[in-house]
Every structure is written in structure tokens, then in C-alpha cells.
Design a protein around this motif. Structure first.
Motif, PDB file in Angstrom:
ATOM      1  N   ILE A  33      36.754 -67.816 -19.175  1.00 21.10           N
ATOM      2  CA  ILE A  33      35.548 -68.130 -19.950  1.00 21.10           C
ATOM      3  C   ILE A  33      34.357 -67.361 -19.370  1.00 21.10           C
ATOM      4  N   VAL A  34      34.270 -67.367 -18.020  1.00 23.59           N
ATOM      5  CA  VAL A  34      33.182 -66.624 -17.379  1.00 23.59           C
ATOM      6  C   VAL A  34      33.292 -65.141 -17.733  1.00 23.59           C
ATOM      7  N   THR A  35      34.518 -64.590 -17.630  1.00 17.12           N
ATOM      8  CA  THR A  35      34.711 -63.177 -17.951  1.00 17.12           C
ATOM      9  C   THR A  35      34.280 -62.883 -19.385  1.00 17.12           C
ATOM     10  N   THR A  36      34.666 -63.782 -20.308  1.00 13.50           N
ATOM     11  CA  THR A  36      34.310 -63.572 -21.707  1.00 13.50           C
ATOM     12  C   THR A  36      32.806 -63.413 -21.857  1.00 13.50           C
ATOM     13  N   PHE A  37      32.058 -64.296 -21.180  1.00 12.60           N
ATOM     14  CA  PHE A  37      30.606 -64.212 -21.300  1.00 12.60           C
ATOM     15  C   PHE A  37      30.057 -62.981 -20.611  1.00 12.60           C
TER      16      PHE A  37
END
Lengths: 300, 301
Positions: free
Chosen positions: A94-98
């Protein structure tokens, strides 16, 4: 005389929705037209029902304790979300996506808005070639260049890195930002720029005090629309990312394609995170412009 | 050119900067540079790089990747399997979406809602659609429960050709719809009214006025749908039968790149796919040039 005929004709064509297969003569027109309209809207309704059914299935699955061959699951629970949060790697993706989404959008706006300005305002030799090269990444599906791009990234030693994921996603996003910016710039009258120059504005002042404020709606629209598209972009990220630089969609694909993997409900709970993020983006972008542009603007 | 230099012979030539500025080349073009560099480096160059590595196979002569592909009927057959999927999907999406887009070209209550719903599959992407389909179209899913309730025979919609067909249609149809709605919105209704005033029947108005005006839009939407569905990838794996009925062209690319790490072979197949897609786009441009290209507006002038 002409005026009455015209108004009669327009009144006539207004009372029935235009059918695709027109009937000869006016007598049977009404029944025929309503039939085509009914068939058309019935098809549309079926399509929308299936579409929403597919999405709601994911949503309900993510809350289901157990869901056998019935219309509704036996019970509802939040356990899958708790498990999803505890799943190693999910928070990471999720962090990577953002990170990827924001970095790509920032770079695309930084490079794309000035380029869109020049393409909207200037005529110069080779402009059509530049436009063609900008259009192709949006028209061609990512699978046509994803593998070559990944191979190149691995060759220059960036394979699997976060930077590679960002660069790769820039390829369709930057042209998209340019394509959205061009019509926004065209709406701004060149007279405004001339007036600013007459009053002594330099290049920087012209850009910072005149153009940027006028372009804000376009920039926001372009930014949010491209953010939504980057979130859902699968193929490009899939081929270049490694285990710790996966975006959410790639992680979900991994879970789905692994036959002995985690339960459908757990994957569904992960997907709902992604659905919510995408929906928020879509809702915000609706406030600023017609988001359909982001998907079809290329062909106009 | 010679006339120009003769006229200027008497006077000193203006500086290069001025001559370039006259043709539109000046400092402002620097703003274009970053974008051009990014697209050149990350899109144009990888294409060239892909072509070059495709001729440097891991074993065999320079053309080994291509001969391997075309001599193996399982691999080369994937072109036909892709066409057998992409063509019906594109036809179906145009046949269903064109009438809806045509009816929806004017503003009416609910148009925004329909647009929003159709935006959902494009926003969520094919992974999420495939995931939802795995439940919705399952033997015990809502689709089959509804068929049962209506007294209809149950269908097998998953892990076969039908599964990938539905999944691809669910993303291609909204795409075609939004595209055609934009095109049809540009057709001025006064043209139809003018034809009616001149005595054209409803059928004549449709076949002789509306359809020729709508044709470029329909054709563009069809060809772009074909190109998009030609590259179907995740749904061929997730809801299709990837080793047989939906062994589409993207799967050998995926297998070569991700499973064998043979990027030269993957690039070769990707190039074959690109050539086919560019051919489709080329046909589109050619045919569109032969269609009516005048104004579709009915304004003055």
C-alpha cells in the motif's frame, strides 16, 4: 412557412428517442422507436447489473464469514480486514502504491504541463512527429512495450527498484497529462498573455502569476486522473517490480493466480483497500472535469 | 528557397536566432524538452532496444526467436486465438455500445450516473474484474443463481473462453461507449432536422445522414477496442483457460519473460504483437480517410 416546418420537424423528432433502425413512414414510427429504445436500454441495464454484481461480489466476499451456494453469506465479519492488515507485505505494497503514484504524478505534471502548453500554443517544425510519439504510449496497450522496458531496466541495473517502477509508469502517464493539458491551455485566450507582457511581466511572472493560476483546474484534473490510472496500472509494474516494490494490484494478482494461496475473502479484503482508494480518486476528479477524458482523450 | 536568397542577397542575412524564431523555434521550446527526453528514453529507445535484443537470441542464429515462434504451432497459434477473442469482443462491444451511446448523446437525467458506472471498470482495472467474476460467475455465484431462479439452464462462465470473453468485454465496452458518446455528441441534430424538413423519412435520415456522420467514430472505437483487447493479459490467466482456449499472444511473452527470464524471446513476441497492432491502427487511418470527413456541426457557414 419554412420556420413552421422546421419547428414541426424538430418537435416530431423530439417526441421519440431516435431509433437506430428507423421505420419507413411515420405511422408505425412511435412503436418501432420505443422498441429499439427499450432493447437498447435493456441491454444497458443488463450490462450495468453484471458490472455492479461483479464489484459487489468482491465487496460482500470481503465481509463474509462463509459463503456457500446461497444468495447471501452466512454471516458478516471484519476479521478478513484485520488479517489483511497483518499480512506481511500488504502494508508495504500500500505504501509503495502511494509512493509510486505520487512520484509519477508529480513528475508527469512537472514535465507534462509545460510541454502541453507549448504544444497548444506553438507551431514549429516536427510538431506532428512529437504529437505522434506522445500519442502512441497512450494508444498502444502496455503489454506491447512492458517487456522491452523491463529488460532495459534490468540491463541498466535498475530492475526491481522503486525508481524503475516509477520510471516505467511515467511512460503512459506523461503523455496522458500532456493530452489533458492541451485543451485546457487552448481555452485560455492568448490575449491575456499579451496583456500581461504589455504590463511588463517577465517569463517567470507570466508563468507563475498568470498561467499557473488559470491552469490549476486542468492541472488538478490531470493529476488526479493520472493518479487513478497509475494505481490500477498492472502490466508495466508487474514486469519490473520485485517482492518489495510491488504495488497493490500486483500483490493482488499474485494472490489470485496462486491456486493454493490465501482464501478468497482475505484477497477480497485487500482488494477493497484498493477499490476505496480508486473510488476516492474518481470522485474527486469528477468535481474538476470529465474523467472520461483520461481514458478516451487519446483518440480525439 | 532560391528566390528568398536572391531577395536577401543585397542585405546581410538576419541572425540564425531570428530566422529560427520566424519558423517558431525559440526559447519556449525548451519547455518541451523534458517531456520529449522522457518519452524518447523510456518509450522510443526501449522499442529500438527490444528490436535489437530480439535478434540476439540466447541460442541459435539471429532469427532464432522468430523462427522458434512461427515454427511452433502452439506458440504461433496464439495469434489466431487472440484474434478469435479480440474480434468478437470488439464487434460485441460496438454492437451493444453504439446504440446506447447514440441514445445517450444528448444530455438527460442520469447520463452522468451512467458515465460514472461505466468508468468503474476502467478505474478498477482487469484484475479486480477477474476477481469479482470468480465469485459472480461461479457455479454457485449470483449469475447462476439468477438463471436458476428464472428457470434457465445454468452456464459455465469461468476458466474457459467465455470467462475471458466476458472479462474483456467488461472493460472494452465502457471504453467504446465513452469514445463513441464523445463522437456522437459532435453530430448536430439540426442536420437531421434539416433532412426531415426536406422530406427524408426516418430510415433515410438514419442511413443517409446520421450513419455516415457517425461512421468515423464507430470505426475508430472498433479499431481501438480491437487493439486494446488484442493485449488482454491478466484475465486470460485468472478467468480463462491459459494453456488452451485463451492461450493469447501475451501469455508466451509472460512465460518467456517471467518464467524463463528469456527477455530476447519475450521481446520478439512483443514485437510481433506490436506489428499486428500497428497494422490495425494503419488500416483504421486508411479507412477513415475514405469516409466522410466534413463538418458534423450544423452551424452557420
Amino acid at each position: 412557412m419554412t420556420a413552421t416546418t422546421t419547428s414541426l420537424a424538430s418537435a416530431r423528432s423530439r417526441d421519440g428517442a431516435p431509433g437506430l433502425r428507423g421505420a419507413p413512414g411515420l405511422r408505425g414510427t412511435l412503436s418501432r422507436v420505443t422498441l429499439t429504445a427499450v432493447i437498447t436500454w435493456f441491454a444497458a441495464l443488463c450490462f450495468v447489473v453484471v458490472l455492479l454484481g461483479v464489484f459487489v461480489s468482491v465487496l460482500v466476499t470481503s465481509f463474509a464469514t462463509h459463503w456457500g451456494g446461497t444468495w447471501w453469506p452466512d454471516g458478516l465479519t471484519l476479521d478478513w480486514y484485520r488479517q489483511a492488515i497483518d499480512t506481511p507485505g500488504l502494508a508495504r505494497s500500500i505504501v509503495t502504491t502511494f509512493e509510486v503514484g505520487l512520484a509519477v504524478v508529480a513528475l508527469a505534471l512537472l514535465f507534462g504541463v509545460p510541454a502541453g502548453y507549448v504544444l497548444a500554443r506553438r507551431q514549429f517544425p516536427g510538431k506532428s512527429a512529437v504529437m505522434l510519439v506522445m500519442l502512441l504510449p497512450v494508444i498502444l496497450p502496455p503489454m506491447t512495450y512492458a517487456v522491452q522496458l523491463a529488460a532495459m531496466m534490468y540491463r541498466i541495473g535498475l530492475g526491481g527498484s522503486l525508481l524503475a517502477v516509477i520510471l516505467v509508469n511515467l511512460v503512459p502517464t506523461l503523455p496522458l497529462v500532456i493530452l489533458i493539458t492541451v485543451p485546457f491551455v487552448e481555452q485560455i485566450s492568448p490575449d491575456i498573455e499579451s496583456a500581461a507582457k504589455v504590463f511588463g511581466a517577465g517569463h517567470l511572472q507570466l508563468f507563475g502569476r498568470v498561467l499557473v493560476p488559470l491552469l490549476v483546474p486542468g492541472v488538478v484534473a490531470a493529476g488526479i486522473l493520472s493518479l487513478v490510472r497509475v494505481l490500477g496500472s498492472f502490466e508495466l509494474t508487474f514486469f519490473v517490480s520485485s517482492a518489495d516494490t510491488q504495488t497493490l494490484v500486483v500483490t493482488i494478482f499474485g494472490k489470485l493466480s496462486d491456486p493454493g494461496g490465501v482464501s478468497a475473502s482475505l484477497t477480497a479484503a485487500m482488494t477493497v483497500f484498493y477499490m476505496v482508494i480508486a473510488l476516492i480518486g474518481l470522485a474527486v476528479s469528477l468535481r474538476f472535469s470529465n474523467p472520461a477524458q483520461a481514458f478516451t482523450g487519446a483518440a480525439r | 528557397m532560391s528566390a528568398m536568397s536572391e531577395a536577401q542577397a543585397g542585405r546581410p542575412r538576419p541572425p540564425l536566432r531570428h530566422r529560427l524564431a520566424e519558423r517558431g523555434v525559440d526559447g519556449t521550446l525548451v519547455l518541451l524538452l523534458p517531456a520529449v527526453v522522457v518519452v524518447a528514453g523510456l518509450f522510443v529507445y526501449p522499442f529500438v532496444y527490444g528490436v535489437s535484443i530480439s535478434f540476439e537470441p540466447e541460442h541459435g542464429g539471429p532469427f532464432a526467436n522468430y523462427t522458434d515462434f512461427f515454427s511452433d504451432p502452439y506458440l504461433s497459434g496464439s495469434i489466431l486465438k487472440t484474434l478469435a477473442l479480440a474480434l468478437p469482443v470488439s464487434v460485441a462491444s460496438i454492437v451493444i455500445a453504439a446504440p446506447i451511446a447514440f441514445q445517450a448523446r444528448r444530455d438527460f437525467r442520469g447520463r452522468r450516473a451512467i458515465t460514472l458506472v461505466l468508468m468503474l471498470p476502467l478505474t478498477f482495472g482487469s484484475i479486480l474484474i477477474a476477481q469479482g467474476m470468480q465469485r459472480f460467475f461461479a457455479p454457485f455465484g449470483w449469475a447462476n443463481l439468477a438463471l436458476e431462479a428464472l428457470g434457465l439452464p445454468q452456464g459455465s462462465f469461468l476458466y474457459n473462453y467465455t470467462g475471458t470473453f466476458i472479462a474483456t468485454l467488461l472493460t472494452t465496452l465502457p471504453f467504446s461507449f465513452l469514445l463513441m458518446m464523445g463522437f456522437f455528441g459532435g453530430i448536430d441534430r439540426t442536420l437531421e432536422n434539416a433532412a426531415a424538413t426536406l422530406g427524408a423519412s426516418r430510415a433515410a435520415r438514419f442511413w443517409r445522414v446520421v450513419l455516415p456522420l457517425a461512421m468515423p467514430g464507430i470505426l475508430t472505437a472498433f479499431m481501438l477496442a480491437l487493439v486494446e483487447s488484442f493485449a488482454v493479459f491478466p484475465s486470460a490467466i485468472l478467468v480463462g483457460q491459459p494453456d488452451n482456449a485463451t492461450h493469447v499472444l501475451t501469455l508466451p511473452i509472460y512465460q518467456a519473460a517471467s518464467q524463463r527470464s528469456d527477455y530476447t524471446a519475450a521481446a520478439a513476441i512483443a514485437i510481433i504483437m506490436t506489428v499486428i497492432e500497428l497494422a490495425i491502427l494503419g488500416i483504421m487511418v486508411l479507412v477513415r480517410g475514405r469516409l466522410y470527413r466534413g463538418p458534423a456541426g450544423g452551424g452557420k457557414g
